[in-house]
Design a protein around this motif. Structure first.
Motif, PDB file in Angstrom:
ATOM      1  N   CYS A 102      -8.972  23.043   0.808  1.00  0.00           N
ATOM      2  CA  CYS A 102      -9.250  21.786   1.498  1.00  0.00           C
ATOM      3  C   CYS A 102      -8.459  20.685   0.817  1.00  0.00           C
ATOM      4  O   CYS A 102      -8.215  20.724  -0.398  1.00  0.00           O
ATOM      5  N   GLU A 106      -9.305  17.805   5.635  1.00  0.00           N
ATOM      6  CA  GLU A 106      -8.690  18.915   6.359  1.00  0.00           C
ATOM      7  C   GLU A 106      -8.866  20.245   5.629  1.00  0.00           C
ATOM      8  O   GLU A 106      -8.859  20.292   4.401  1.00  0.00           O
ATOM      9  N   GLY A 157      -5.863  21.253  15.484  1.00  0.00           N
ATOM     10  CA  GLY A 157      -5.052  21.316  14.279  1.00  0.00           C
ATOM     11  C   GLY A 157      -3.571  21.138  14.555  1.00  0.00           C
ATOM     12  O   GLY A 157      -3.144  20.926  15.693  1.00  0.00           O
ATOM     13  N   ARG A 175      -3.072  22.883   9.486  1.00  0.00           N
ATOM     14  CA  ARG A 175      -4.005  21.813   9.091  1.00  0.00           C
ATOM     15  C   ARG A 175      -4.993  21.639  10.232  1.00  0.00           C
ATOM     16  O   ARG A 175      -4.591  21.465  11.367  1.00  0.00           O
ATOM     17  N   PRO A 177      -9.265  20.129  11.189  1.00  0.00           N
ATOM     18  CA  PRO A 177     -10.373  19.360  10.645  1.00  0.00           C
ATOM     19  C   PRO A 177     -11.316  20.212   9.793  1.00  0.00           C
ATOM     20  O   PRO A 177     -11.636  21.333  10.163  1.00  0.00           O
ATOM     21  N   ARG A 178     -11.700  19.635   8.681  1.00  0.00           N
ATOM     22  CA  ARG A 178     -12.667  20.296   7.793  1.00  0.00           C
ATOM     23  C   ARG A 178     -14.047  20.233   8.432  1.00  0.00           C
ATOM     24  O   ARG A 178     -14.401  19.230   9.060  1.00  0.00           O
TER      25      ARG A 178
END
Length: 181
Positions: A102, A106, A157, A175, A177-178
């Motif tokens: 992370c 992201e 992403g 990449r 979203p976290r």
């Protein structure tokens, strides 16, 4: 017989890629679920480590938690396409590394190799369907990166083609979203 087997393998791979494109484009994301890109990489490793050994490649993993939300099946397909490209084009004796981690908000998944790479001027073009690098050897169809890009976009992403951290080669980074929490 070898040429016939090679042709059959190539046809099967192309059929699989065409199905992946159709799936990535037409199917709505099934209930996106919390997942960890680290776990997806670990699952994919089971299939790809023997292939790497057979191809005289050094496949390594640097995996840290990378929680995200998405569809695991499609993200596995994305990673398999990236690994297939690296193992096919980096050359015998090459080093391929898969990373997850992370960074800020992201979740990241990377595949880096020390092969010939893709010239920066060609990187955007090779993300399009049926496009390959000008210096690319082999018999690929030019679909793997396009499929990976489509899957990345469906997950909110971005797929990036970058210089490696050191030396020559290519680093492909997803990449996304976290996951919250």
């Amino acid at each position: 017989l070898r040429r016939l087997q090679t042709s059959v393998d190539r046809s099967a791979r192309l059929a699989q890629q065409m199905l992946s494109i159709a799936r990535a484009e037409s199917e709505p994301l099934e209930q996106p679920r919390p997942l960890d890109l680290r776990e997806i990489a670990a699952q994919v490793a089971e299939d790809w480590v023997p292939r790497a050994l057979d191809g005289d490649l050094d496949l390594g993993f640097e995996l840290a938690p990378a929680p995200a939300v998405g569809q695991a099946f499609l993200l596995r397909e994305l990673l398999e396409n990236l690994l297939h490209n690296s193992l096919s084009y980096a050359g015998a004796g090459a080093r391929v590394t898969v990373r997850s981690r992370c960074e800020g908000g992201e979740a990241l998944l990377e595949v880096e190799d020390n092969g010939p790479g893709i010239a920066p001027a060609e990187r955007e073009r090779v993300l399009q369907r049926f496009q390959r690098g000008a210096q690319t050897q082999g018999s690929g169809s030019g679909l793997g990166l396009a499929i990976a890009r489509d899957i990345a976009q469906r997950h909110g992403g971005v797929l990036e083609l970058l210089d490696p951290l050191q030396g020559q080669g290519l680093r492909v980074r997803l990449r996304m979203p976290r996951a919250p929490g």
